[in-house]
Structures are given as structure tokens and as C-alpha cells.
Design a protein around this motif. Structure first.
Motif, mmCIF file in Angstrom:
data_model
loop_
_atom_site.group_PDB
_atom_site.id
_atom_site.type_symbol
_atom_site.label_atom_id
_atom_site.label_comp_id
_atom_site.label_asym_id
_atom_site.label_seq_id
_atom_site.Cartn_x
_atom_site.Cartn_y
_atom_site.Cartn_z
ATOM 1 N N GLN A 149 0.917 -1.301 -0.016
ATOM 2 C CA GLN A 149 0.061 0.127 -0.023
ATOM 3 C C GLN A 149 0.741 1.067 0.058
ATOM 4 N N LEU A 150 2.010 1.031 0.737
ATOM 5 C CA LEU A 150 2.933 2.427 0.813
ATOM 6 C C LEU A 150 3.569 2.692 -0.466
ATOM 7 N N ILE A 151 4.124 1.526 -1.119
ATOM 8 C CA ILE A 151 4.878 1.697 -2.369
ATOM 9 C C ILE A 151 3.888 2.392 -3.306
ATOM 10 N N SER A 152 2.655 1.745 -3.463
ATOM 11 C CA SER A 152 1.577 2.124 -4.261
ATOM 12 C C SER A 152 1.382 3.702 -4.550
ATOM 13 N N THR A 153 1.198 4.187 -2.873
ATOM 14 C CA THR A 153 0.936 5.540 -2.665
ATOM 15 C C THR A 153 2.056 6.572 -3.044
ATOM 16 N N LYS A 184 10.499 -17.596 6.427
ATOM 17 C CA LYS A 184 9.620 -16.381 6.982
ATOM 18 C C LYS A 184 9.734 -14.984 6.201
ATOM 19 N N GLY A 185 11.014 -14.696 6.326
ATOM 20 C CA GLY A 185 11.306 -13.331 5.585
ATOM 21 C C GLY A 185 11.173 -13.504 4.152
ATOM 22 N N THR A 186 11.523 -14.551 3.480
ATOM 23 C CA THR A 186 11.144 -14.985 2.115
ATOM 24 C C THR A 186 9.671 -14.892 1.840
ATOM 25 N N LYS A 187 8.845 -15.519 2.789
ATOM 26 C CA LYS A 187 7.370 -15.527 2.240
ATOM 27 C C LYS A 187 6.921 -14.318 2.573
ATOM 28 N N ALA A 188 7.441 -13.207 3.208
ATOM 29 C CA ALA A 188 6.943 -11.956 3.385
ATOM 30 C C ALA A 188 7.228 -11.116 1.968
ATOM 31 N N LEU A 189 8.466 -11.412 1.476
ATOM 32 C CA LEU A 189 9.077 -10.908 0.166
ATOM 33 C C LEU A 189 8.186 -11.425 -1.027
ATOM 34 N N SER A 190 7.892 -12.777 -1.024
ATOM 35 C CA SER A 190 6.978 -13.188 -1.917
ATOM 36 C C SER A 190 5.709 -12.501 -1.937
ATOM 37 N N PHE A 191 4.966 -12.717 -0.742
ATOM 38 C CA PHE A 191 3.661 -11.731 -0.573
ATOM 39 C C PHE A 191 3.726 -10.529 -1.228
ATOM 40 N N PHE A 192 4.700 -9.553 -0.851
ATOM 41 C CA PHE A 192 4.930 -8.157 -1.304
ATOM 42 C C PHE A 192 4.840 -8.206 -3.030
ATOM 43 N N LEU A 193 5.569 -8.927 -3.474
ATOM 44 C CA LEU A 193 5.605 -8.933 -4.891
ATOM 45 C C LEU A 193 4.285 -9.358 -5.487
ATOM 46 N N ARG A 194 3.667 -10.265 -5.091
ATOM 47 C CA ARG A 194 2.310 -10.758 -5.427
ATOM 48 C C ARG A 194 1.338 -9.591 -5.257
ATOM 49 N N GLU A 195 1.338 -9.030 -3.899
ATOM 50 C CA GLU A 195 0.533 -7.839 -3.579
ATOM 51 C C GLU A 195 0.728 -6.561 -4.768
ATOM 52 N N MET A 196 1.824 -6.353 -4.903
ATOM 53 C CA MET A 196 2.488 -5.111 -5.770
ATOM 54 C C MET A 196 1.799 -5.468 -7.415
ATOM 55 N N ALA A 197 2.050 -6.730 -7.660
ATOM 56 C CA ALA A 197 1.608 -7.061 -8.945
ATOM 57 C C ALA A 197 0.096 -6.835 -9.324
ATOM 58 N N ASP A 198 -0.678 -6.883 -7.969
ATOM 59 C CA ASP A 198 -1.855 -7.006 -8.140
ATOM 60 C C ASP A 198 -2.341 -5.548 -8.222
ATOM 61 N N GLU A 200 -0.104 -2.632 -8.976
ATOM 62 C CA GLU A 200 0.443 -2.003 -9.818
ATOM 63 C C GLU A 200 0.900 -2.828 -11.094
ATOM 64 N N PRO A 201 -0.192 -3.625 -11.682
ATOM 65 C CA PRO A 201 0.169 -4.695 -12.675
ATOM 66 C C PRO A 201 1.263 -4.283 -13.960
ATOM 67 N N GLN A 202 0.824 -3.237 -14.392
ATOM 68 C CA GLN A 202 1.804 -2.573 -15.643
ATOM 69 C C GLN A 202 3.233 -2.157 -15.207
ATOM 70 N N LYS A 203 3.117 -1.483 -14.257
ATOM 71 C CA LYS A 203 4.518 -0.957 -13.487
ATOM 72 C C LYS A 203 5.212 -2.116 -13.030
ATOM 73 N N VAL A 204 4.912 -3.310 -12.553
ATOM 74 C CA VAL A 204 5.457 -4.280 -12.006
ATOM 75 C C VAL A 204 5.976 -5.185 -13.333
ATOM 76 N N LEU A 205 5.138 -5.406 -14.059
ATOM 77 C CA LEU A 205 5.263 -6.200 -15.321
ATOM 78 C C LEU A 205 6.616 -5.796 -16.119
ATOM 79 N N SER A 206 6.539 -4.436 -16.122
ATOM 80 C CA SER A 206 7.722 -3.866 -17.077
ATOM 81 C C SER A 206 9.136 -4.040 -16.217
ATOM 82 N N LYS A 207 8.956 -4.292 -14.970
ATOM 83 C CA LYS A 207 10.345 -4.393 -14.157
ATOM 84 C C LYS A 207 10.704 -5.937 -13.451
#
Length: 229
Positions: A149-153, A184-198, A200-207
Motif C-alpha cells: 500500500q505504501l509503495i503504491s501510494t 519467514k522473511g522470504t515468504k513476506a517478500l514473496s507476498f509483497f511481490l504478488r500484492e504489488m503485481a495486483d 500496479e500490474p503494468q509497472k511491475v510487469l515492466s520490471k
């Protein structure tokens, strides 16, 4: 003699009444302290800090209209401390909106990064928070949702797309063996990437090329997270 005794008794009686009123007043003060709501003042304080950074004439306090890095750091670090506090994120969820305190925190970080010089590495701090911070009694993906949410804002409202680029670059550079050990830490990073893709799909796909190298690494959790993006 009887009149003198009556006066003394009446004096003692009046003294006890005054003492009683003082005692009641002290009890009322204690009750007010016991019911003090820090949440309300916290929201107001964060709003005031954000309003300070919104003042366009503020930069005139410095030579060449260039604010000191330490000034921006003060606001950024304050917001990061508030961000890490689980109690400030009640009701956070992918399907739920932000509460007022969350919005003030995100705004304070966005304003400090977009309008003032800072020598902080926001992406490093956020990734470290994802890897090391555990919120007891919360869903395991709650922190990832909050940071997404923070990064998207910051990216959308404050037009700072570089923070997303830096986040994904840093994640791409993480050691695969370390990620495999720290599930545990890796799972949080994985969740973050998936949430960001939901979000900001275009911005995440480009990167996405910044993190695909983990598909060949040892961490199953990270591989799965990238596939699910």
C-alpha cells in the motif's frame, strides 16, 4: 462551653466535606488519564507533520532553497517508526481501505521522499522490515500488504516510481541460499511481490526482469511468489 463544642464539631465537619470534594476531583482526573486515547492525538500529530512538509515556502529557510538532508530524514524516520508499529494498521487488508493513521504515515513518507533531500535508502529499510519484522497475532501477509500500500501510494500519488524499481532491484540481488534458509522473511517478500503485481500490474510487469533470476535459485517460496505475480 456547649456553644464552643458545637463550633468545633461544625468546623471538623466542614473540613471533611472539603477533603471529600478534593478526593472526588483527584479521582475524576485519574479516570480521565485512564481513558486517554493516544490514537486520536497520534493521527493529529502525523497530520501536522505532513502539513509542515506541504508548505511551499518552507525551503526558503535554507540557503539556495536547498533543505538539509537531516531535515528530511527526521520526518522520514519518524514515519518509518510509525509504519513498523502493528497497532497503526488495524483493518489492513487487500480488500480493505486504509485507516486514517496509515494514510498519514504513507503521506509523510511520500512527502519526505518527493519534496526533500534525504540520504536514506528507503528500499533497503523496507526490505529489511519485510524480512525481520514479525507482527504477533496478525495474518502473516499483513506487513506485505501494508508495505505494498505504501509503495503504491508513493509511486502513484507522489510520482516516485524509482522506489518500486529500487525495491525490485534489491530483491533481485538477494542471495538465493539465504532466502532458502529464511523461509519467514522470504515468504513476506514473496507476498509483497504478488500484492504489488495486483496493485500496479503494468509497472511491475515492466520490471519483472529484475527478479526473474530467482526462478533458477534454491528458494521454492521465492520461485512460487514470482510465478504467482
Amino acid at each position: 462551653n456547649k456553644k464552643k463544642k458545637r463550633k468545633k464539631k461544625n468546623g471538623r465537619g466542614r473540613g471533611r466535606k472539603k477533603g471529600g470534594r478534593r478526593g472526588q476531583s483527584m479521582d475524576m482526573d485519574e479516570d480521565e488519564d485512564a481513558h486517554y486515547e493516544w490514537k486520536d492525538d497520534k493521527e493529529k500529530l502525523l497530520a501536522i507533520l505532513s502539513d509542515i512538509l506541504r508548505q511551499k515556502n518552507l525551503i526558503k529557510l535554507w540557503d539556495m532553497n536547498s533543505p538539509s538532508e537531516h531535515f528530511g530524514n527526521l520526518f522520514f524516520n519518524t514515519a518509518m517508526s510509525a509504519l513498523e508499529n502493528n497497532q497503526n494498521h488495524t483493518g489492513a487488508g487487500s480488500a480493505l481501505g486504509m485507516n486514517n493513521i496509515q494514510q498519514q504515515i504513507y503521506d509523510l513518507i511520500g512527502l519526505s521522499l518527493s519534496g526533500y533531500s534525504t540520504n536514506v535508502s528507503a528500499s533497503n529499510q523496507l526490505i529489511r522490515m519485510l524480512q525481520t519484522t514479525q507482527w504477533q497475532g496478525s495474518a502473516e501477509n499483513k506487513l506485505a500488504i501494508v508495505i505494498a500500500q505504501l509503495i503504491s501510494t508513493v509511486v502513484t500519488k507522489y510520482r516516485q516510481p524509482m522506489i518500486l524499481h529500487e525495491m525490485m532491484t534489491e530483491i533481485g540481488h538477494l542471495n538465493g541460499k539465504d532466502l532458502a534458509r529464511d523461509t519467514k522473511g522470504t515468504k513476506a517478500l514473496s507476498f509483497f511481490l504478488r500484492e504489488m503485481a495486483d496493485r500496479e500490474p503494468q509497472k511491475v510487469l515492466s520490471k519483472i526482469s529484475l527478479v526473474v533470476n530467482h526462478l533458477d535459485q534454491e528458494s521454492y517460496v521465492m520461485r512460487n511468489g514470482i510465478i504467482m505475480m
